[in-house]
Write a protein that holds these residues in place. Structure first.
Motif, PDB file in Angstrom:
ATOM      1  N   ALA A  24     -32.502  -3.723 -83.460  1.00 49.07           N
ATOM      2  CA  ALA A  24     -32.009  -4.635 -82.414  1.00 49.07           C
ATOM      3  C   ALA A  24     -30.921  -3.957 -81.586  1.00 49.07           C
ATOM      4  O   ALA A  24     -30.885  -4.089 -80.362  1.00 49.07           O
ATOM      5  CB  ALA A  24     -31.479  -5.920 -83.031  1.00 49.07           C
ATOM      6  N   SER A  25     -30.039  -3.216 -82.249  1.00 45.63           N
ATOM      7  CA  SER A  25     -28.979  -2.508 -81.533  1.00 45.63           C
ATOM      8  C   SER A  25     -29.548  -1.413 -80.648  1.00 45.63           C
ATOM      9  O   SER A  25     -29.089  -1.214 -79.518  1.00 45.63           O
ATOM     10  CB  SER A  25     -27.969  -1.916 -82.519  1.00 45.63           C
ATOM     11  OG  SER A  25     -27.231  -2.939 -83.122  1.00 45.63           O
ATOM     12  N   LYS A  26     -30.556  -0.703 -81.139  1.00 47.93           N
ATOM     13  CA  LYS A  26     -31.163   0.369 -80.350  1.00 47.93           C
ATOM     14  C   LYS A  26     -31.809  -0.209 -79.084  1.00 47.93           C
ATOM     15  O   LYS A  26     -31.662   0.341 -77.998  1.00 47.93           O
ATOM     16  CB  LYS A  26     -32.195   1.131 -81.176  1.00 47.93           C
ATOM     17  CG  LYS A  26     -32.638   2.430 -80.539  1.00 47.93           C
ATOM     18  CD  LYS A  26     -33.643   3.176 -81.397  1.00 47.93           C
ATOM     19  CE  LYS A  26     -33.036   3.627 -82.695  1.00 47.93           C
ATOM     20  NZ  LYS A  26     -33.972   4.470 -83.489  1.00 47.93           N
ATOM     21  N   LYS A  27     -32.498  -1.328 -79.221  1.00 49.94           N
ATOM     22  CA  LYS A  27     -33.102  -1.987 -78.053  1.00 49.94           C
ATOM     23  C   LYS A  27     -32.024  -2.380 -77.043  1.00 49.94           C
ATOM     24  O   LYS A  27     -32.154  -2.118 -75.845  1.00 49.94           O
ATOM     25  CB  LYS A  27     -33.875  -3.225 -78.502  1.00 49.94           C
ATOM     26  CG  LYS A  27     -34.472  -4.019 -77.355  1.00 49.94           C
ATOM     27  CD  LYS A  27     -35.176  -5.273 -77.857  1.00 49.94           C
ATOM     28  CE  LYS A  27     -35.660  -6.111 -76.682  1.00 49.94           C
ATOM     29  NZ  LYS A  27     -36.204  -7.402 -77.115  1.00 49.94           N
ATOM     30  N   PHE A  28     -30.945  -2.987 -77.517  1.00 45.74           N
ATOM     31  CA  PHE A  28     -29.842  -3.423 -76.667  1.00 45.74           C
ATOM     32  C   PHE A  28     -29.186  -2.232 -75.970  1.00 45.74           C
ATOM     33  O   PHE A  28     -29.045  -2.206 -74.748  1.00 45.74           O
ATOM     34  CB  PHE A  28     -28.811  -4.185 -77.507  1.00 45.74           C
ATOM     35  CG  PHE A  28     -27.582  -4.583 -76.755  1.00 45.74           C
ATOM     36  CD1 PHE A  28     -27.561  -5.742 -75.996  1.00 45.74           C
ATOM     37  CD2 PHE A  28     -26.428  -3.806 -76.810  1.00 45.74           C
ATOM     38  CE1 PHE A  28     -26.421  -6.113 -75.296  1.00 45.74           C
ATOM     39  CE2 PHE A  28     -25.294  -4.171 -76.121  1.00 45.74           C
ATOM     40  CZ  PHE A  28     -25.282  -5.328 -75.358  1.00 45.74           C
ATOM     41  N   TYR A  29     -28.764  -1.226 -76.732  1.00 45.61           N
ATOM     42  CA  TYR A  29     -28.021  -0.105 -76.147  1.00 45.61           C
ATOM     43  C   TYR A  29     -28.889   0.790 -75.275  1.00 45.61           C
ATOM     44  O   TYR A  29     -28.387   1.356 -74.295  1.00 45.61           O
ATOM     45  CB  TYR A  29     -27.281   0.682 -77.235  1.00 45.61           C
ATOM     46  CG  TYR A  29     -26.039  -0.052 -77.676  1.00 45.61           C
ATOM     47  CD1 TYR A  29     -24.890  -0.051 -76.896  1.00 45.61           C
ATOM     48  CD2 TYR A  29     -26.032  -0.802 -78.843  1.00 45.61           C
ATOM     49  CE1 TYR A  29     -23.758  -0.751 -77.282  1.00 45.61           C
ATOM     50  CE2 TYR A  29     -24.912  -1.508 -79.241  1.00 45.61           C
ATOM     51  CZ  TYR A  29     -23.777  -1.476 -78.455  1.00 45.61           C
ATOM     52  OH  TYR A  29     -22.663  -2.180 -78.832  1.00 45.61           O
ATOM     53  N   ARG A  30     -30.166   0.930 -75.577  1.00 44.90           N
ATOM     54  CA  ARG A  30     -31.041   1.684 -74.665  1.00 44.90           C
ATOM     55  C   ARG A  30     -31.045   1.038 -73.286  1.00 44.90           C
ATOM     56  O   ARG A  30     -30.972   1.712 -72.266  1.00 44.90           O
ATOM     57  CB  ARG A  30     -32.465   1.753 -75.194  1.00 44.90           C
ATOM     58  CG  ARG A  30     -32.676   2.837 -76.169  1.00 44.90           C
ATOM     59  CD  ARG A  30     -34.139   2.916 -76.569  1.00 44.90           C
ATOM     60  NE  ARG A  30     -34.208   3.724 -77.760  1.00 44.90           N
ATOM     61  CZ  ARG A  30     -35.122   4.628 -77.977  1.00 44.90           C
ATOM     62  NH1 ARG A  30     -36.069   4.814 -77.114  1.00 44.90           N
ATOM     63  NH2 ARG A  30     -35.105   5.331 -79.071  1.00 44.90           N
ATOM     64  N   ALA A  31     -31.142  -0.297 -73.249  1.00 46.74           N
ATOM     65  CA  ALA A  31     -31.126  -1.019 -71.976  1.00 46.74           C
ATOM     66  C   ALA A  31     -29.783  -0.842 -71.274  1.00 46.74           C
ATOM     67  O   ALA A  31     -29.732  -0.619 -70.051  1.00 46.74           O
ATOM     68  CB  ALA A  31     -31.425  -2.504 -72.197  1.00 46.74           C
ATOM     69  N   VAL A  32     -28.691  -0.918 -72.021  1.00 48.51           N
ATOM     70  CA  VAL A  32     -27.352  -0.736 -71.442  1.00 48.51           C
ATOM     71  C   VAL A  32     -27.204   0.672 -70.890  1.00 48.51           C
ATOM     72  O   VAL A  32     -26.788   0.867 -69.748  1.00 48.51           O
ATOM     73  CB  VAL A  32     -26.257  -1.021 -72.498  1.00 48.51           C
ATOM     74  CG1 VAL A  32     -24.888  -0.565 -72.013  1.00 48.51           C
ATOM     75  CG2 VAL A  32     -26.227  -2.502 -72.852  1.00 48.51           C
ATOM     76  N   PHE A  33     -27.552   1.684 -71.697  1.00 48.50           N
ATOM     77  CA  PHE A  33     -27.405   3.064 -71.252  1.00 48.50           C
ATOM     78  C   PHE A  33     -28.252   3.354 -70.022  1.00 48.50           C
ATOM     79  O   PHE A  33     -27.815   4.039 -69.098  1.00 48.50           O
ATOM     80  CB  PHE A  33     -27.771   4.044 -72.374  1.00 48.50           C
ATOM     81  CG  PHE A  33     -26.885   3.956 -73.588  1.00 48.50           C
ATOM     82  CD1 PHE A  33     -25.562   3.544 -73.503  1.00 48.50           C
ATOM     83  CD2 PHE A  33     -27.381   4.280 -74.831  1.00 48.50           C
ATOM     84  CE1 PHE A  33     -24.753   3.468 -74.627  1.00 48.50           C
ATOM     85  CE2 PHE A  33     -26.587   4.218 -75.962  1.00 48.50           C
ATOM     86  CZ  PHE A  33     -25.267   3.812 -75.863  1.00 48.50           C
ATOM     87  N   GLU A  34     -29.466   2.842 -69.997  1.00 50.97           N
ATOM     88  CA  GLU A  34     -30.323   3.039 -68.828  1.00 50.97           C
ATOM     89  C   GLU A  34     -29.704   2.398 -67.590  1.00 50.97           C
ATOM     90  O   GLU A  34     -29.687   2.993 -66.515  1.00 50.97           O
ATOM     91  CB  GLU A  34     -31.712   2.470 -69.082  1.00 50.97           C
ATOM     92  CG  GLU A  34     -32.677   2.741 -67.941  1.00 50.97           C
ATOM     93  CD  GLU A  34     -34.079   2.268 -68.252  1.00 50.97           C
ATOM     94  OE1 GLU A  34     -34.647   1.568 -67.400  1.00 50.97           O
ATOM     95  OE2 GLU A  34     -34.592   2.592 -69.344  1.00 50.97           O
ATOM     96  N   ALA A  35     -29.160   1.193 -67.745  1.00 54.40           N
ATOM     97  CA  ALA A  35     -28.561   0.479 -66.610  1.00 54.40           C
ATOM     98  C   ALA A  35     -27.351   1.206 -66.040  1.00 54.40           C
ATOM     99  O   ALA A  35     -27.118   1.169 -64.834  1.00 54.40           O
ATOM    100  CB  ALA A  35     -28.176  -0.942 -67.019  1.00 54.40           C
ATOM    101  N   ILE A  36     -26.581   1.880 -66.903  1.00 52.55           N
ATOM    102  CA  ILE A  36     -25.377   2.555 -66.407  1.00 52.55           C
ATOM    103  C   ILE A  36     -25.575   4.062 -66.224  1.00 52.55           C
ATOM    104  O   ILE A  36     -24.644   4.776 -65.873  1.00 52.55           O
ATOM    105  CB  ILE A  36     -24.151   2.271 -67.299  1.00 52.55           C
ATOM    106  CG1 ILE A  36     -24.309   2.825 -68.706  1.00 52.55           C
ATOM    107  CG2 ILE A  36     -23.856   0.775 -67.333  1.00 52.55           C
ATOM    108  CD1 ILE A  36     -23.061   2.669 -69.589  1.00 52.55           C
ATOM    109  N   GLY A  37     -26.798   4.544 -66.447  1.00 52.22           N
ATOM    110  CA  GLY A  37     -27.122   5.938 -66.155  1.00 52.22           C
ATOM    111  C   GLY A  37     -26.660   6.949 -67.194  1.00 52.22           C
ATOM    112  O   GLY A  37     -26.376   8.090 -66.861  1.00 52.22           O
TER     113      GLY A  37
END
Length: 142
Positions: A24-37
């Motif tokens: 669940a954390s990997k799904k969340f942080y992948r989306a965050v990291f992608e959004a902020i580059g």
């Protein structure tokens, strides 16, 4: 784990979060990291990392067997659109809204959004604006 370049002179060298549900954390942080580059740095069955943030499962060799307590992490954004993108992506990836994008009273131009990650950590993305900028530093008076 892969070798990273070491940067001297920083206040924070790295941050580790120990989480209950790594998937669940990997799904969340992948989306965050992608959004902020920010690209993912690496991963294994029991951890993943990006830049100076290391996230591991409770049973990881790198953990002490218990989740870390609730933490507030703030990532910098280059513009307001990145803050907006972060908020939408983080909520869509399972985060809980903890403050919609908008100006905050901390200093003129402080534009931020807050989302709780799957473990309840308060994740913020902030754009400091240009009101107080002189070159690449922002002077804040408390």
């Amino acid at each position: 784990m892969e070798i990273q370049e070491i940067y001297r002179g920083r206040l924070i060298d790295h941050v580790q979060l120990v989480v209950d549900d790594l998937a669940a954390s990997k799904k969340f942080y992948r989306a965050v990291f992608e959004a902020i580059g920010i690209p993912m740095g690496g991963e294994a069955d029991d951890y993943f990392w990006a830049d100076e943030l290391f996230i591991s499962s409770v049973d990881s060799r790198a953990a002490a067997g218990v989740p870390t307590g609730r933490t507030h992490l703030a990532f910098q954004a280059s513009d307001r659109a990145t803050v907006d993108r972060f908020h939408a992506a983080a909520v869509a990836a399972g985060g809980k809204d903890n403050g919609a994008p908008g100006e905050r009273p901390y200093h003129p131009g402080y534009y931020a959004a807050f989302v709780l990650d799957p473990d309840g950590n308060n994740i913020e993305v902030v754009h400091h604006g240009t009101a107080n900028r002189s070159s690449d530093a922002v002077k804040i008076t408390f």
